[in-house]
Scaffold this motif. Structure first.
Motif, PDB file in Angstrom:
ATOM      1  N   GLU A   1       0.831  -1.202   0.000  1.00  9.44           N
ATOM      2  CA  GLU A   1       0.000   0.000   0.000  1.00  9.44           C
ATOM      3  C   GLU A   1       0.868   1.256   0.000  1.00  9.44           C
ATOM      4  OE1 GLU A   1      -3.523   2.168   2.672  1.00  9.44           O
ATOM      5  OE2 GLU A   1      -2.692   0.229   3.265  1.00  9.44           O
ATOM      6  N   PHE A   2       1.962   1.210   0.759  1.00  9.01           N
ATOM      7  CA  PHE A   2       2.898   2.337   0.776  1.00  9.01           C
ATOM      8  C   PHE A   2       3.474   2.563  -0.616  1.00  9.01           C
ATOM      9  CE2 PHE A   2       7.263   3.886   1.066  1.00  9.01           C
ATOM     10  CZ  PHE A   2       7.085   5.057   1.801  1.00  9.01           C
ATOM     11  N   VAL A   3       3.894   1.495  -1.275  1.00 10.74           N
ATOM     12  CA  VAL A   3       4.450   1.603  -2.625  1.00 10.74           C
ATOM     13  C   VAL A   3       3.441   2.233  -3.575  1.00 10.74           C
ATOM     14  CG1 VAL A   3       5.212   0.276  -4.631  1.00 10.74           C
ATOM     15  CG2 VAL A   3       6.085  -0.288  -2.353  1.00 10.74           C
ATOM     16  N   THR A   4       2.213   1.719  -3.564  1.00  8.69           N
ATOM     17  CA  THR A   4       1.173   2.212  -4.459  1.00  8.69           C
ATOM     18  C   THR A   4       0.864   3.679  -4.195  1.00  8.69           C
ATOM     19  OG1 THR A   4       0.179   0.017  -4.633  1.00  8.69           O
ATOM     20  CG2 THR A   4      -1.217   1.897  -5.194  1.00  8.69           C
ATOM     21  N   THR A   5       0.765   4.049  -2.929  1.00  9.30           N
ATOM     22  CA  THR A   5       0.429   5.424  -2.560  1.00  9.30           C
ATOM     23  C   THR A   5       1.509   6.395  -3.002  1.00  9.30           C
ATOM     24  OG1 THR A   5      -0.833   4.641  -0.648  1.00  9.30           O
ATOM     25  CG2 THR A   5      -0.164   6.946  -0.657  1.00  9.30           C
ATOM     26  N   VAL A   6       2.750   6.065  -2.729  1.00  9.88           N
ATOM     27  CA  VAL A   6       3.854   6.966  -3.083  1.00  9.88           C
ATOM     28  C   VAL A   6       3.951   7.142  -4.590  1.00  9.88           C
ATOM     29  CG1 VAL A   6       6.362   7.246  -3.062  1.00  9.88           C
ATOM     30  CG2 VAL A   6       5.172   6.525  -0.994  1.00  9.88           C
ATOM     31  N   LEU A   7       3.860   6.052  -5.327  1.00 11.06           N
ATOM     32  CA  LEU A   7       3.966   6.139  -6.781  1.00 11.06           C
ATOM     33  C   LEU A   7       2.789   6.907  -7.376  1.00 11.06           C
ATOM     34  CD1 LEU A   7       5.237   2.550  -7.700  1.00 11.06           C
ATOM     35  CD2 LEU A   7       6.561   4.663  -7.547  1.00 11.06           C
ATOM     36  N   ALA A   8       1.599   6.732  -6.811  1.00 11.10           N
ATOM     37  CA  ALA A   8       0.414   7.410  -7.340  1.00 11.10           C
ATOM     38  C   ALA A   8       0.453   8.907  -7.085  1.00 11.10           C
ATOM     39  CB  ALA A   8      -0.845   6.800  -6.726  1.00 11.10           C
ATOM     40  N   MET A   9       1.058   9.320  -5.978  1.00 11.82           N
ATOM     41  CA  MET A   9       1.072  10.733  -5.609  1.00 11.82           C
ATOM     42  C   MET A   9       2.206  11.524  -6.253  1.00 11.82           C
ATOM     43  SD  MET A   9       0.256  10.766  -1.558  1.00 11.82           S
ATOM     44  CE  MET A   9      -1.188  10.007  -0.859  1.00 11.82           C
ATOM     45  N   SER A  10       3.134  10.841  -6.865  1.00 10.02           N
ATOM     46  CA  SER A  10       4.327  11.507  -7.375  1.00 10.02           C
ATOM     47  C   SER A  10       4.295  11.605  -8.891  1.00 10.02           C
ATOM     48  CB  SER A  10       5.587  10.741  -6.937  1.00 10.02           C
ATOM     49  OG  SER A  10       5.629  10.605  -5.543  1.00 10.02           O
ATOM     50  N   GLU A  11       5.036  12.582  -9.412  1.00 16.01           N
ATOM     51  CA  GLU A  11       5.123  12.753 -10.851  1.00 16.01           C
ATOM     52  C   GLU A  11       5.867  11.569 -11.468  1.00 16.01           C
ATOM     53  OE1 GLU A  11       6.463  16.683 -12.082  1.00 16.01           O
ATOM     54  OE2 GLU A  11       6.100  17.401 -10.046  1.00 16.01           O
ATOM     55  N   LYS A  12       5.432  11.176 -12.637  1.00 14.51           N
ATOM     56  CA  LYS A  12       6.012  10.019 -13.312  1.00 14.51           C
ATOM     57  C   LYS A  12       7.506  10.244 -13.560  1.00 14.51           C
ATOM     58  CE  LYS A  12       5.260   6.983 -17.285  1.00 14.51           C
ATOM     59  NZ  LYS A  12       5.142   5.791 -16.439  1.00 14.51           N
ATOM     60  N   SER A  13       8.272   9.213 -13.286  1.00 15.33           N
ATOM     61  CA  SER A  13       9.729   9.209 -13.450  1.00 15.33           C
ATOM     62  C   SER A  13      10.443  10.161 -12.497  1.00 15.33           C
ATOM     63  CB  SER A  13      10.111   9.557 -14.896  1.00 15.33           C
ATOM     64  OG  SER A  13       9.590   8.591 -15.795  1.00 15.33           O
ATOM     65  N   ARG A  14       9.711  10.678 -11.508  1.00 14.29           N
ATOM     66  CA  ARG A  14      10.334  11.570 -10.529  1.00 14.29           C
ATOM     67  C   ARG A  14      10.614  10.868  -9.210  1.00 14.29           C
ATOM     68  NH1 ARG A  14      12.372  16.643 -11.980  1.00 14.29           N
ATOM     69  NH2 ARG A  14      11.000  17.659 -13.485  1.00 14.29           N
ATOM     70  N   VAL A  15      10.058   9.650  -9.048  1.00 14.98           N
ATOM     71  CA  VAL A  15      10.237   8.925  -7.797  1.00 14.98           C
ATOM     72  C   VAL A  15      10.928   7.589  -8.073  1.00 14.98           C
ATOM     73  CG1 VAL A  15       7.915   7.936  -7.945  1.00 14.98           C
ATOM     74  CG2 VAL A  15       9.105   7.970  -5.748  1.00 14.98           C
ATOM     75  N   SER A  16      11.918   7.280  -7.273  1.00 13.83           N
ATOM     76  CA  SER A  16      12.581   5.972  -7.336  1.00 13.83           C
ATOM     77  C   SER A  16      12.509   5.334  -5.960  1.00 13.83           C
ATOM     78  CB  SER A  16      14.039   6.109  -7.780  1.00 13.83           C
ATOM     79  OG  SER A  16      14.767   6.925  -6.878  1.00 13.83           O
ATOM     80  N   MET A  17      12.360   4.028  -5.935  1.00 19.10           N
ATOM     81  CA  MET A  17      12.206   3.332  -4.661  1.00 19.10           C
ATOM     82  C   MET A  17      13.068   2.084  -4.634  1.00 19.10           C
ATOM     83  SD  MET A  17       8.657   2.081  -2.809  1.00 19.10           S
ATOM     84  CE  MET A  17       7.983   3.726  -2.998  1.00 19.10           C
ATOM     85  N   SER A  18      13.674   1.821  -3.482  1.00 22.23           N
ATOM     86  CA  SER A  18      14.456   0.604  -3.260  1.00 22.23           C
ATOM     87  C   SER A  18      13.834  -0.177  -2.111  1.00 22.23           C
ATOM     88  CB  SER A  18      15.909   0.936  -2.921  1.00 22.23           C
ATOM     89  OG  SER A  18      16.520   1.698  -3.941  1.00 22.23           O
ATOM     90  N   ILE A  19      13.867  -1.490  -2.202  1.00 23.29           N
ATOM     91  CA  ILE A  19      13.411  -2.353  -1.111  1.00 23.29           C
ATOM     92  C   ILE A  19      14.625  -3.075  -0.548  1.00 23.29           C
ATOM     93  CG2 ILE A  19      12.040  -4.362  -0.483  1.00 23.29           C
ATOM     94  CD1 ILE A  19       9.965  -3.501  -2.470  1.00 23.29           C
TER      95      ILE A  19
END
Length: 436
Positions: A185-203
């Protein structure tokens, strides 16, 4: 004595009449109107009254302006603090606290917060203060009202996130089952709220160690001696900084089970978790890839929060860019993120480290030299029988764990048994089993 009365003469009457006429003429209304003596006194009184009124008005205006200035400055300071993306307290609580400490708590009006995006926050607040004037009441002005509004917002275009997830043994069962949907849910929320190609995430999954994966391991100066897992042993100095040298010699963690007493290869629990879901997923915005990694998490082992946080922070640090460039060249990281992590000193970027855990640090295990690599003193026959060689004074140098006896030859025959390397030993048997 004789008093003689002399009747008033005509001349005396004339003199008295003349004096009366002069007096009447001097003090008549017309004469009073023409008389200019004392006129400055009246003007002075009028000016004094006017000046007193102006001063009274000035006092009331000054008090009003001071109140309005205090109100506006408190509004400005409070919304600026509340809108900061580095502010971890409740935004409304921050604004309220500013007003209470300024003695204006009862004058705060509405506070509106828009923080629906991970990289955006806007806070708007209004306030009203009523002041009773001292002198304006004389002209029927009973109250002065000072009001103000302030808005502050912070918006950061680029976002970098490290999601550090606890996969230790205490997370088994309901806890790991609760962690998976929360992390997704955290992943989905962060990606949905951010501009495309402006957010990168590592697990970054962690238990006693962090398996960074072989492609990332190859970007460091590591003496590799086994191919089953890719964990690096960090010394104490590594935890005093978020940097990590790619040129300084580093040591690979052995692929071993420090927990069980078994010779069953299928029951071994590795100190460095080798499962696909337990390997670091570096810098991506692919939601399916991130969610798949979360679904594949396997919980077991000890807890090393410090190691997990170290790698999470490292993947947010500009110092790791050479590693990310290497991963981008190998198509492990999208090419659009090859310039990341961004330099916070020169780039507008929000860096977020999220740690999900249920416990405290426990023991971290390492295999001491010379038992990490090289040839061991353990032999294994094709039928699985094991012999341990010790150079003893007698002629019985081989110990057979199968029946706990000393013998002259290897169990299963010298010709069919081969010596194992230490990585091969740890790949088959737990440390406790070998030690006993």
């Amino acid at each position: 004595m004789v008093i003689q009365y002399e009747p008033e003469t005509t001349n005396t009457k004339r003199q008295a009449q003349s004096r009366f006429q002069r007096c009447a003429k001097r003090y008549s209304v017309a004469a009073f109107a023409r008389d200019e003596e004392g006129s400055l006194v009246i003007l002075t009184l009028a000016l004094v009254l006017l000046l007193a009124g102006v001063c009274g008005l000035a006092v009331d205006v000054m008090r009003f302006e001071q109140r309005r200035t205090d109100l506006q400055q408190t509004l400005d300071r409070s919304v600026l603090a509340a809108a900061s993306l580095s502010q971890r307290l409740n935004s409304k609580a921050v604004v309220t606290d500013y007003f209470v400490k300024a003695g204006l708590g009862d004058q705060l009006g509405d506070v509106e917060v828009d923080d629906t995006s991970a990289n955006y926050r806007m806070v708007t607040a209004s306030a009203t203060s009523r002041l009773t004037p001292f002198f304006m009441q004389l002209v029927h002005v009973g109250e002065l009202e000072a009001s103000g509004t302030a808005t502050a917002e912070q918006h950061i275009s680029n976002v970098e996130v490290s999601l550090v997830l606890d996969i230790s043994g205490s997370m088994r069962g309901s806890r790991i089952n609760n962690l998976r949907p929360a992390a997704k849910e955290f992943v989905t929320t962060v990606l949905a709220m951010s501009e495309k190609s402006r957010v990168s995430m590592s697990i970054i999954p962690y238990n006693a160690q962090v398996n960074i994966g072989r492609p990332m391991l190859n970007e460091f100066n590591v003496d590799t001696f086994q191919d089953s897992s890719s964990c690096i042993e960090l010394d104490d100095s590594a935890f005093t900084t978020v940097d990590l040298s790619t040129s300084a010699p580093l040591k690979q963690n052995s692929h071993f089970d420090p927990y069980n007493n078994t010779n069953n290869q299928n029951n071994l629990e590795r100190n460095c978790p080798p499962q696909a879901g337990n390997t670091v997923t570096p810098l991506t915005d692919n939601e399916n890839q991130l969610n798949t990694a979360i679904d594949n998490l396997v919980a077991y082992g000890n807890t090393s929060i410090d190691v997990g946080v170290k790698w999470g922070a490292y993947l947010l640090n500009r110092n790791s860019n050479p590693v990310i460039q290497g991963l981008a060249a190998g198509n492990i990281v999208p090419a659009k993120f090859a310039n990341r992590p961004l330099d916070a000193a020169t780039e507008e970027v929000l860096k977020v480290l999220v740690v999900m855990t249920d416990g405290e640090n426990t023991t971290e295990y390492k295999i001491n030299d010379p038992y990490n690599q090289g040839t061991s003193n353990i032999y294994r026959a094709g039928n699985g029988r094991v012999s341990v060689y010790f150079d003893r004074a007698g002629d019985k140098d081989y110990y057979w764990p199968r029946n706990k006896t000393w013998n002259k030859t290897r169990d299963g025959g010298d010709d069919v048994s081969t010596v194992l390397t230490w990585p091969e030993v740890w790949d088959r048997y737990s440390v406790t089993y070998v030690a006993t």
